[in-house]
Design a protein around this motif. Structure first.
Motif, PDB file in Angstrom:
ATOM      1  N   ALA A  33       0.855  -1.178   0.000  1.00 20.10           N
ATOM      2  CA  ALA A  33       0.000   0.000   0.000  1.00 20.10           C
ATOM      3  C   ALA A  33       0.896   1.235   0.000  1.00 20.10           C
ATOM      4  O   ALA A  33       1.948   1.251   0.645  1.00 20.10           O
ATOM      5  CB  ALA A  33      -0.898   0.008   1.220  1.00 20.10           C
ATOM      6  N   ILE A  51      -3.437   4.263  -1.773  1.00 19.67           N
ATOM      7  CA  ILE A  51      -3.769   3.320  -2.835  1.00 19.67           C
ATOM      8  C   ILE A  51      -3.262   1.948  -2.422  1.00 19.67           C
ATOM      9  O   ILE A  51      -2.125   1.803  -1.962  1.00 19.67           O
ATOM     10  CB  ILE A  51      -3.174   3.769  -4.194  1.00 19.67           C
ATOM     11  N   THR A  52      -4.117   0.952  -2.564  1.00 18.25           N
ATOM     12  CA  THR A  52      -3.742  -0.402  -2.166  1.00 18.25           C
ATOM     13  C   THR A  52      -3.049  -1.132  -3.319  1.00 18.25           C
ATOM     14  O   THR A  52      -2.970  -0.622  -4.438  1.00 18.25           O
ATOM     15  CB  THR A  52      -4.980  -1.203  -1.759  1.00 18.25           C
ATOM     16  N   SER A  54      -4.207  -3.498  -4.861  1.00 19.79           N
ATOM     17  CA  SER A  54      -5.228  -3.786  -5.876  1.00 19.79           C
ATOM     18  C   SER A  54      -5.815  -2.514  -6.472  1.00 19.79           C
ATOM     19  O   SER A  54      -6.878  -2.556  -7.094  1.00 19.79           O
ATOM     20  CB  SER A  54      -6.337  -4.651  -5.263  1.00 19.79           C
ATOM     21  N   ASP A  55      -5.130  -1.391  -6.241  1.00 15.20           N
ATOM     22  CA  ASP A  55      -5.481  -0.094  -6.827  1.00 15.20           C
ATOM     23  C   ASP A  55      -6.778   0.504  -6.268  1.00 15.20           C
ATOM     24  O   ASP A  55      -7.403   1.345  -6.924  1.00 15.20           O
ATOM     25  CB  ASP A  55      -5.555  -0.170  -8.351  1.00 15.20           C
ATOM     26  N   ARG A  56      -7.166   0.081  -5.099  1.00 18.29           N
ATOM     27  CA  ARG A  56      -8.291   0.738  -4.432  1.00 18.29           C
ATOM     28  C   ARG A  56      -7.779   2.032  -3.818  1.00 18.29           C
ATOM     29  O   ARG A  56      -6.756   2.022  -3.124  1.00 18.29           O
ATOM     30  CB  ARG A  56      -8.877  -0.188  -3.384  1.00 18.29           C
ATOM     31  N   THR A  57      -8.480   3.127  -4.055  1.00 21.28           N
ATOM     32  CA  THR A  57      -7.973   4.432  -3.626  1.00 21.28           C
ATOM     33  C   THR A  57      -8.870   5.079  -2.579  1.00 21.28           C
ATOM     34  O   THR A  57     -10.058   4.767  -2.446  1.00 21.28           O
ATOM     35  CB  THR A  57      -7.838   5.396  -4.815  1.00 21.28           C
ATOM     36  N   PHE A  58      -8.262   5.985  -1.833  1.00 21.25           N
ATOM     37  CA  PHE A  58      -8.959   6.804  -0.842  1.00 21.25           C
ATOM     38  C   PHE A  58      -8.344   8.198  -0.899  1.00 21.25           C
ATOM     39  O   PHE A  58      -7.118   8.344  -1.021  1.00 21.25           O
ATOM     40  CB  PHE A  58      -8.795   6.209   0.555  1.00 21.25           C
ATOM     41  N   THR A  68      -5.809  13.166  -7.337  1.00 21.69           N
ATOM     42  CA  THR A  68      -5.987  11.760  -7.702  1.00 21.69           C
ATOM     43  C   THR A  68      -4.685  11.007  -7.515  1.00 21.69           C
ATOM     44  O   THR A  68      -3.656  11.373  -8.082  1.00 21.69           O
ATOM     45  CB  THR A  68      -6.424  11.611  -9.165  1.00 21.69           C
ATOM     46  N   SER A  70      -2.549   7.536  -8.067  1.00 20.91           N
ATOM     47  CA  SER A  70      -2.507   6.409  -8.992  1.00 20.91           C
ATOM     48  C   SER A  70      -1.117   5.779  -8.921  1.00 20.91           C
ATOM     49  O   SER A  70      -0.211   6.331  -8.287  1.00 20.91           O
ATOM     50  CB  SER A  70      -2.806   6.858 -10.427  1.00 20.91           C
ATOM     51  N   LEU A 101      -2.530  -1.588   4.423  1.00 18.32           N
ATOM     52  CA  LEU A 101      -3.198  -0.293   4.315  1.00 18.32           C
ATOM     53  C   LEU A 101      -3.235   0.410   5.666  1.00 18.32           C
ATOM     54  O   LEU A 101      -3.011   1.620   5.748  1.00 18.32           O
ATOM     55  CB  LEU A 101      -4.610  -0.483   3.774  1.00 18.32           C
TER      56      LEU A 101
END
Length: 121
Positions: A33, A51-52, A54-58, A68, A70, A101
């Motif tokens: 992460a 960003i994790t 697996s590309d999960r973002t917060f 953003t 990325s 994370l």
């Protein structure tokens, strides 16, 4: 030696844009992460976005819709695209990495050296 190297900071007028990059060396961080923090003068360092693997973002509310996060796993690099910048975004921005994370938001295993972002009004 593991290093996180930030770049892309600078001086920009309010309403402008910058893209920060954080390139890792010494190991691959594709399963890690990643996060961007910022620290304004006299204030504590706070997380801005995560960003994790697996590309999960917060994104925190204060930057949602403007910033953003990325990553490009092939380049071992994470980015922070910053649009509609405001004077209150002025801070030193730090990249961080951790295997979890929770870890990256509380006690990252790795930190970059920081890059200054200054937004003039």
């Amino acid at each position: 030696q593991v290093q996180l190297l930030e770049s892309g900071g600078g001086l920009v007028q309010a309403g402008g844009s910058l893209r920060l990059s954080c390139t890792a060396s010494g190991r691959t961080f594709n399963s890690y992460a990643m996060a961007w923090f910022r620290q304004a003068p006299g204030k504590e360092r706070l997380v801005v976005a995560t960003i994790t693997s697996s590309d999960r973002t917060f994104h925190v509310d204060s930057v949602k819709g403007r910033f953003t996060i990325s990553r490009n796993k092939g380049k071992n690099t994470v980015y922070l695209q910053m649009n509609s910048l405001k004077p209150e975004d002025t801070a030193v921005y730090y990249c961080a990495a951790d295997s979890t994370l929770v870890g990256v938001t509380t006690r990252p295993a790795y930190w970059g050296q920081g890059t200054q972002v200054t937004v003039s009004s």
